[in-house]
Write a protein that holds these residues in place. Sequence first.
Motif, PDB file in Angstrom:
ATOM      1  N   PRO B 143       0.780  -1.047  -0.047  1.00  6.06           N
ATOM      2  CA  PRO B 143      -0.059   0.128   0.144  1.00  6.06           C
ATOM      3  C   PRO B 143       0.953   1.441  -0.020  1.00  6.06           C
ATOM      4  CG  PRO B 143      -0.564  -1.501   1.629  1.00  6.06           C
ATOM      5  CD  PRO B 143       0.712  -2.046   1.237  1.00  6.06           C
ATOM      6  N   MET B 144       0.486   2.290  -0.691  1.00  2.17           N
ATOM      7  CA  MET B 144       1.237   3.599  -0.623  1.00  2.17           C
ATOM      8  C   MET B 144       0.250   4.796  -0.559  1.00  2.17           C
ATOM      9  SD  MET B 144       2.101   3.579  -4.486  1.00  2.17           S
ATOM     10  CE  MET B 144       1.181   2.430  -5.555  1.00  2.17           C
ATOM     11  N   VAL B 145       0.858   5.816  -0.188  1.00  2.00           N
ATOM     12  CA  VAL B 145       0.060   7.108  -0.282  1.00  2.00           C
ATOM     13  C   VAL B 145       0.901   8.096  -0.934  1.00  2.00           C
ATOM     14  CG1 VAL B 145      -0.671   9.024   1.098  1.00  2.00           C
ATOM     15  CG2 VAL B 145      -1.411   7.038   1.905  1.00  2.00           C
ATOM     16  N   ARG B 146       0.557   8.852  -1.788  1.00  2.00           N
ATOM     17  CA  ARG B 146       1.159   9.864  -2.784  1.00  2.00           C
ATOM     18  C   ARG B 146       1.222  11.209  -2.131  1.00  2.00           C
ATOM     19  NH1 ARG B 146      -0.908   8.946  -8.019  1.00  2.00           N
ATOM     20  NH2 ARG B 146       0.832   9.909  -9.119  1.00  2.00           N
ATOM     21  N   ILE B 147       2.138  11.819  -1.872  1.00  2.00           N
ATOM     22  CA  ILE B 147       1.845  13.047  -1.242  1.00  2.00           C
ATOM     23  C   ILE B 147       1.912  14.153  -2.677  1.00  2.00           C
ATOM     24  CG2 ILE B 147       2.859  14.890   0.030  1.00  2.00           C
ATOM     25  CD1 ILE B 147       3.305  12.986   2.244  1.00  2.00           C
ATOM     26  N   CYS B 148       0.946  14.985  -2.753  1.00  2.00           N
ATOM     27  CA  CYS B 148       0.966  15.937  -3.708  1.00  2.00           C
ATOM     28  C   CYS B 148       1.427  15.403  -5.375  1.00  2.00           C
ATOM     29  CB  CYS B 148       1.882  17.036  -3.608  1.00  2.00           C
ATOM     30  SG  CYS B 148       1.465  18.193  -2.329  1.00  2.00           S
ATOM     31  N   PRO B 158      -4.356   6.309  -2.670  1.00  2.00           N
ATOM     32  CA  PRO B 158      -4.854   7.602  -2.326  1.00  2.00           C
ATOM     33  C   PRO B 158      -3.693   8.479  -2.247  1.00  2.00           C
ATOM     34  CG  PRO B 158      -4.617   5.999  -0.308  1.00  2.00           C
ATOM     35  CD  PRO B 158      -4.284   5.127  -1.570  1.00  2.00           C
ATOM     36  N   SER B 159      -3.951   9.789  -2.104  1.00  2.00           N
ATOM     37  CA  SER B 159      -2.925  10.883  -2.420  1.00  2.00           C
ATOM     38  C   SER B 159      -3.497  12.032  -1.180  1.00  2.00           C
ATOM     39  CB  SER B 159      -2.815  11.240  -3.637  1.00  2.00           C
ATOM     40  OG  SER B 159      -4.024  11.627  -4.288  1.00  2.00           O
ATOM     41  N   ILE B 160      -2.399  12.704  -0.873  1.00  2.00           N
ATOM     42  CA  ILE B 160      -2.732  13.958  -0.005  1.00  2.00           C
ATOM     43  C   ILE B 160      -2.587  15.127  -1.043  1.00  2.00           C
ATOM     44  CG2 ILE B 160      -1.947  15.382   2.094  1.00  2.00           C
ATOM     45  CD1 ILE B 160      -2.838  12.594   2.654  1.00  2.00           C
ATOM     46  N   ASN B 161      -3.502  16.187  -1.166  1.00  2.00           N
ATOM     47  CA  ASN B 161      -3.195  17.132  -2.277  1.00  2.00           C
ATOM     48  C   ASN B 161      -3.316  18.491  -1.740  1.00  2.00           C
ATOM     49  OD1 ASN B 161      -3.385  15.419  -4.953  1.00  2.00           O
ATOM     50  ND2 ASN B 161      -4.962  14.624  -3.609  1.00  2.00           N
ATOM     51  N   MET B 162      -2.302  19.388  -2.339  1.00  2.00           N
ATOM     52  CA  MET B 162      -2.500  20.860  -2.191  1.00  2.00           C
ATOM     53  C   MET B 162      -2.723  21.371  -3.277  1.00  2.00           C
ATOM     54  SD  MET B 162       0.679  21.122   0.528  1.00  2.00           S
ATOM     55  CE  MET B 162       1.571  19.525   1.185  1.00  2.00           C
ATOM     56  N   ASP B 163      -3.365  22.313  -3.765  1.00  4.73           N
ATOM     57  CA  ASP B 163      -3.723  22.982  -4.909  1.00  4.73           C
ATOM     58  C   ASP B 163      -2.769  23.898  -5.049  1.00  4.73           C
ATOM     59  OD1 ASP B 163      -4.694  23.810  -7.100  1.00  4.73           O
ATOM     60  OD2 ASP B 163      -6.835  23.697  -6.514  1.00  4.73           O
ATOM     61  N   ASP B 164      -1.647  23.516  -5.826  1.00  3.32           N
ATOM     62  CA  ASP B 164      -0.635  24.408  -6.061  1.00  3.32           C
ATOM     63  C   ASP B 164      -1.241  25.700  -6.984  1.00  3.32           C
ATOM     64  OD1 ASP B 164       0.838  22.301  -4.918  1.00  3.32           O
ATOM     65  OD2 ASP B 164       2.623  23.600  -5.769  1.00  3.32           O
ATOM     66  N   ALA B 165      -1.916  25.222  -7.752  1.00  2.00           N
ATOM     67  CA  ALA B 165      -2.239  26.414  -9.224  1.00  2.00           C
ATOM     68  C   ALA B 165      -3.196  27.220  -8.317  1.00  2.00           C
ATOM     69  CB  ALA B 165      -3.313  25.604 -10.241  1.00  2.00           C
ATOM     70  N   LEU B 307      -2.166   5.084   5.855  1.00  2.00           N
ATOM     71  CA  LEU B 307      -1.486   3.750   5.816  1.00  2.00           C
ATOM     72  C   LEU B 307      -1.850   2.757   7.034  1.00  2.00           C
ATOM     73  CD1 LEU B 307      -0.513   3.898   3.028  1.00  2.00           C
ATOM     74  CD2 LEU B 307       1.603   4.775   4.038  1.00  2.00           C
ATOM     75  N   ILE B 308      -1.508   3.223   8.187  1.00  5.08           N
ATOM     76  CA  ILE B 308      -1.922   2.619   9.526  1.00  5.08           C
ATOM     77  C   ILE B 308      -3.290   2.151   9.604  1.00  5.08           C
ATOM     78  CG2 ILE B 308      -1.866   2.649  11.881  1.00  5.08           C
ATOM     79  CD1 ILE B 308       0.597   4.644  11.645  1.00  5.08           C
ATOM     80  N   ASP B 309      -4.272   2.972   9.158  1.00  2.00           N
ATOM     81  CA  ASP B 309      -5.512   2.614   9.211  1.00  2.00           C
ATOM     82  C   ASP B 309      -5.909   1.439   8.255  1.00  2.00           C
ATOM     83  OD1 ASP B 309      -6.398   4.542  10.902  1.00  2.00           O
ATOM     84  OD2 ASP B 309      -7.418   5.734   9.599  1.00  2.00           O
ATOM     85  N   ARG B 310      -5.277   1.347   7.147  1.00  2.10           N
ATOM     86  CA  ARG B 310      -5.410   0.261   5.976  1.00  2.10           C
ATOM     87  C   ARG B 310      -4.951  -0.771   6.689  1.00  2.10           C
ATOM     88  NH1 ARG B 310      -4.842  -1.301   0.304  1.00  2.10           N
ATOM     89  NH2 ARG B 310      -4.237  -3.266   1.453  1.00  2.10           N
ATOM     90  N   ALA B 311      -3.690  -0.612   7.373  1.00  2.00           N
ATOM     91  CA  ALA B 311      -3.194  -2.119   7.679  1.00  2.00           C
ATOM     92  C   ALA B 311      -3.988  -2.550   8.997  1.00  2.00           C
ATOM     93  CB  ALA B 311      -1.852  -1.534   8.302  1.00  2.00           C
ATOM     94  N   SER B 312      -4.526  -1.771   9.477  1.00  2.00           N
ATOM     95  CA  SER B 312      -5.340  -2.263  10.801  1.00  2.00           C
ATOM     96  C   SER B 312      -6.476  -2.945  10.450  1.00  2.00           C
ATOM     97  CB  SER B 312      -5.639  -1.175  11.923  1.00  2.00           C
ATOM     98  OG  SER B 312      -4.561  -0.351  11.858  1.00  2.00           O
ATOM     99  N   LYS B 313      -7.275  -2.383   9.246  1.00  2.00           N
ATOM    100  CA  LYS B 313      -8.592  -3.041   8.669  1.00  2.00           C
ATOM    101  C   LYS B 313      -8.377  -3.960   7.638  1.00  2.00           C
ATOM    102  CE  LYS B 313     -10.689   1.531   9.106  1.00  2.00           C
ATOM    103  NZ  LYS B 313     -10.521   2.856   8.486  1.00  2.00           N
TER     104      LYS B 313
END
Lengths: 341, 341
Positions: B143-148, B158-165, B307-313
């Motif tokens: 499992p992975m999470v992509r930041i921005c 899933p990803s964590i996003n910040m709206d640069d534009a 990620l931790i949540d995912r691993a738990s469930k």
Amino acid sequence: MKSTITDVASRAGVSIKTVSRVLNDEPNVTEKTRKKVRDAVKALKYRPNFSARSLAGSRSYLLAMVYDNPSVEYITHMQKGATAACREHGYHLVVEPVDWDTGDLTGDIEMLLGRLPVDGVILTPPICDSRRIVSALEKARIPMVRICPRNPLMTSAPSINMDDAAAAYDMTRYLIDAGHTDIGFIRGASSHESSHLREQGFRKALKDADLELDPARIVDGDYTFEAGLAGAELLLSGYTRPTAIFAGNDDMAAGAISRAGALGLSVPEDLSVCGFDNTALASMIFPPLTTVSQPITDAGRRAAHLLIDRASKSGTAELPQDIAVEYEIVIRGSTGTVNRG
Amino acid sequence: MKSTITDVASRAGVSIKTVSRVLNDEPNVTEKTRKKVRDAVKALKYRPNFSARSLAGSRSYLLAMVYDNPSVEYITHMQKGATAACREHGYHLVVEPVDWDTGDLTGDIEMLLGRLPVDGVILTPPICDSRRIVSALEKARIPMVRICPRNPLMTSAPSINMDDAAAAYDMTRYLIDAGHTDIGFIRGASSHESSHLREQGFRKALKDADLELDPARIVDGDYTFEAGLAGAELLLSGYTRPTAIFAGNDDMAAGAISRAGALGLSVPEDLSVCGFDNTALASMIFPPLTTVSQPITDAGRRAAHLLIDRASKSGTAELPQDIAVEYEIVIRGSTGTVNRG
DNA sequence: GTGAAAGCGCTAACAT
DNA sequence: ATGTTAGCGCTTTCAC
């Protein structure tokens, strides 16, 4: 999909113990068998499982780095060196930030690391001077390396050292040679022993040059930019002012330069300013900072190597002694010869 | 010295499985037994062994963070957030720097992580946009999470996003509202998609305000201080010059200010300069920088939690969706209303 | 020089 | 609601 040591063994036509021997570079395997095993490993894209290894054996192939947040540069570079060394040897680095100032060391290391089996711990300043952490580690028999420790703490753990006092001495000497006789000093955080050593070096250089030191020329700080601002304010607002300011680190030096500018003083014409650490900031401000460069990345690398070596020769009487890394005075535009108006 | 689950079981007078259940918060244990077990755990100072756990079960209690070296601030803060989340749940964070620019991704993740069993990987920019890394991770079912992330890459991660534009748009809008009609822009590294998004936001704001954009007002950069120096040189040396410069990040903005000073221009009187990221540097230079603040620590924390949540469930079908974190325009001294001499 | 067997400390599947 | 029994994939004795 994932192959195990058994797969490799059967493909190579040997026992799993032989595979294990080859994997760990143990003796008593003919070169021929060794090759058979290696070929099987390659064909199967086999990689040993960390958990199984550490559960059965005495190594975990994991190192931990415990740090506070002294400066982002410091950590990042140290981390970079440590991970580089880890990668060379199939190790991985676990990071453990703690909060030293608030005394929140999250209980003991025992608490911190839980039962995570690490082959060693890298202690960075100021954590390396925590008696609690060091003795907890010793009690748990976890090898450690202390980077730039300031207190002996009666431990036999090896350390990586940089001579802050000598560096500060040299830097002060450089200012004196440039004609400065009235030099201000902004102290670092008193919880970091480096602050005291840098101050010591500064004082000694003045003394050796037979220069008087007005006590008011030494002001407190805490390694932050704001402290540099305040320190410079104090130093420059008196009836007479120093011709140079030696700040305990680069952030404070940047603060000093900023305040000097606000007071209408030009650097380095009216005031020389120098820092310590040679962080990226040092060459980002105007004028660029004269400072002390410390090979932090190298320190991280060496620390990791020491620990990995130790884990490899587990049985053998270990020999890691203290290691010294060299500093360097980097002269840039923020300092110059004295210019008495 | 070190107690095992068996010790706890016998002290509590139950089977090891019951202890395991209590430890993992599984159902089907009476509160009374639960308490007995917890007491035994406390008395024995028992902590489960990571290796044994991950060997037997499906969780390793380890997360990895893969990063390049975009800015030391970025990494450190992200790391801080991630480790904080890890500690809350008995997890640990392994750091894996890679060199994106030289294409040295150390083979695959398979190669990178070896067989280190991690419950998830946090991918920071620009690594999160590496097709190779992302697909290697998917293939390995890690499992992975992509930041921005900037490219969809056809992954369901899933990803964590910040709206640069949007942030760049708002910042530009702020400059326009301050009366600036001729604004220069210094691009970031083209390998970081954030550069393009920031430029897009800049362009759109001008367009929406019906302002002409001279192509020469946009110059290349690579997110370094030196690029800011060079970019400002280019922008300010023409026959006419912009009244404001929007640099793609803080380091470049610092460079721009430095060069402006060298050219005899006062900031913000003659020239407004703003950056992006709100790094520590932003408030360390003079004048302090108007910039965009991004909640990086928070992004790291959220990524780890996901990620931790995912691993738990583990079993449950879970759909962690994308998360957006908010930016903020921070106005400081480096920008002001237009002042046409 | 090589191999067989016995765990390391846990979780999982299946009793009870 | 609780216990029993198998392994997980390796390293370690200790035989051969």
